[in-house]
Motif scaffolding. Structure first.
Motif, PDB file in Angstrom:
ATOM      1  N   MET A  60       0.830  -1.206   0.000  1.00  0.00           N
ATOM      2  CA  MET A  60       0.000   0.000   0.000  1.00  0.00           C
ATOM      3  C   MET A  60       0.866   1.258   0.000  1.00  0.00           C
ATOM      4  O   MET A  60       0.493   2.293   0.525  1.00  0.00           O
ATOM      5  N   HIS A  61       2.057   1.143  -0.577  1.00  0.00           N
ATOM      6  CA  HIS A  61       2.992   2.247  -0.615  1.00  0.00           C
ATOM      7  C   HIS A  61       2.682   3.181  -1.786  1.00  0.00           C
ATOM      8  O   HIS A  61       1.951   2.831  -2.720  1.00  0.00           O
ATOM      9  N   GLY A  62       3.242   4.385  -1.735  1.00  0.00           N
ATOM     10  CA  GLY A  62       3.050   5.357  -2.801  1.00  0.00           C
ATOM     11  C   GLY A  62       4.179   5.305  -3.798  1.00  0.00           C
ATOM     12  O   GLY A  62       4.960   4.349  -3.833  1.00  0.00           O
ATOM     13  N   GLU A  63       4.275   6.325  -4.615  1.00  0.00           N
ATOM     14  CA  GLU A  63       5.330   6.406  -5.610  1.00  0.00           C
ATOM     15  C   GLU A  63       5.942   7.804  -5.568  1.00  0.00           C
ATOM     16  O   GLU A  63       5.290   8.775  -5.948  1.00  0.00           O
ATOM     17  N   PRO A  64       7.180   7.946  -5.091  1.00  0.00           N
ATOM     18  CA  PRO A  64       8.011   6.846  -4.605  1.00  0.00           C
ATOM     19  C   PRO A  64       7.564   6.380  -3.221  1.00  0.00           C
ATOM     20  O   PRO A  64       6.932   7.154  -2.487  1.00  0.00           O
ATOM     21  N   PRO A  65       7.896   5.152  -2.853  1.00  0.00           N
ATOM     22  CA  PRO A  65       7.559   4.697  -1.507  1.00  0.00           C
ATOM     23  C   PRO A  65       8.398   5.427  -0.467  1.00  0.00           C
ATOM     24  O   PRO A  65       9.602   5.606  -0.655  1.00  0.00           O
ATOM     25  N   VAL A  66       7.768   5.872   0.606  1.00  0.00           N
ATOM     26  CA  VAL A  66       8.460   6.509   1.718  1.00  0.00           C
ATOM     27  C   VAL A  66       8.055   5.773   2.985  1.00  0.00           C
ATOM     28  O   VAL A  66       6.867   5.616   3.265  1.00  0.00           O
ATOM     29  N   LEU A  67       9.032   5.297   3.733  1.00  0.00           N
ATOM     30  CA  LEU A  67       8.757   4.482   4.915  1.00  0.00           C
ATOM     31  C   LEU A  67       8.370   5.354   6.111  1.00  0.00           C
ATOM     32  O   LEU A  67       8.507   6.573   6.097  1.00  0.00           O
TER      33      LEU A  67
END
Length: 321
Positions: A60-67
């Protein structure tokens, strides 16, 4: 709102080991209706972070993924319809979980009710260590298990991120707390409110405790810990298992001795956050922070966390103050 339109964030170049983490420059988010924009001062590091980094997590991460989920900071701007906060307010929270919150960044946005006012008694570093682990402990003990005064609570990994907060919450609500931890951590856990401690490297807790003598078990380890905990759980007691579902033996959910058992996933909750904040303000709940790393050293923070030997929490410092 200032005129800055970009920000630093930590993003994995691919899913894998800590080395995939790097600093990127991305667009600063804009708060939508009922959302706030928070200028992040500190971000907590949790096991879900390095599990997501390794495998993609819930996908369910975005683009770019950010933790990152845990944050503490200052409200920079508010979206339409927000009445709880205004710019300048200090807040902490766990927005959007399990969707991407993007806590390893200079700014985050999230629903206003996923945050709570930061207790004045806590620094931003301490407050950032509290939301996910604190809510996990609160929801497991108070909401799922219905903890009441005088009950006997067994907490596995009692010195860990969730464990040390669960010890304090249970003690604050009048429970008798039993914890499993290495002997060198016993003195600290006694100070936090544990009444009895078992060194799991020297003694099997299932043999040290009488059968059926525990009302609630909080298992933050997984594997066979849940199954063995059933031997000490009373009929109608509650076993709450916190590791991922694939680490929970199917037999746990079917065991007749437990009124509620199996996997539990934390949820954002303003009421729970405010309850935790109140305990912190009263001095009855304080997160232990073992290590603080600057944002750009998130990979080192993950390396330390993955050793499984951290006492309390690891936090990333995003900005001073």
């Amino acid at each position: 709102m200032n005129d800055v339109t970009t920000m630093r964030a930590i993003s994995p170049a691919s899913w894998g080991g800590p080395e995939v983490l790097g600093t990127v420059t991305i667009e600063r988010p804009v708060p939508g209706p009922t959302e706030i924009l928070v200028r992040v001062h500190a971000a907590g590091v949790n096991p879900i972070d390095w599990k997501t980094r390794a495998t993609g997590g819930f996908g369910m991460h975005g683009e770019p993924p950010v933790l990152g989920y845990d944050v503490s900071g200052v409200v920079e701007a508010v979206g339409i319809g927000v009445t709880l906060y205004q710019p300048g307010d200090e807040v902490f929270g766990m927005p959007e979980f399990p969707r991407q919150a993007g806590g390893y960044a200079e700014y985050v946005t999230g629903p206003a009710r996923h945050f709570a006012p930061k207790p004045a008694a806590l620094s931003h570093i301490e407050a950032a260590a509290l939301p996910l682990a604190g809510l996990t402990a609160w929801q497991a003990l108070v909401e799922t298990a219905g903890l009441s005064t005088g009950q006997r609570v067994l907490i596995h990994a009692a010195s860990g991120g969730v464990g040390h907060l669960a010890v304090q919450i249970a003690a604050a609500r009048g429970a008798y707390v039993i914890g499993t931890a290495r002997e060198e951590k016993h003195a600290l856990l006694k100070e936090l409110g544990a009444g009895e401690l078992i060194d799991y490297t020297r003694q099997d807790f299932a043999e040290a405790l009488d059968k059926g003598s525990v009302d609630i078990v909080v298992d933050a380890i997984g594997g066979d810990y849940g199954t063995r905990s059933l031997t000490v759980l009373r009929d109608g007691g509650t076993l709450v298992t916190l590791p991922s579902p694939d680490e929970v033996p199917p037999a746990i959910d079917a065991d007749p001795r437990s009124s509620r058992s199996g996997f539990t996933l934390v949820e954002p909750d303003s009421t729970g956050m405010r309850a935790i904040a109140e305990l912190a303000a009263e001095g009855r709940l304080r997160p232990l922070v073992e290590s603080v790393f600057p944002l750009e050293r998130a990979a080192d923070a993950h390396r330390q966390g993955e050793t499984g030997r951290t006492r309390g929490k690891i936090v990333l410092s995003v900005r001073e103050g």
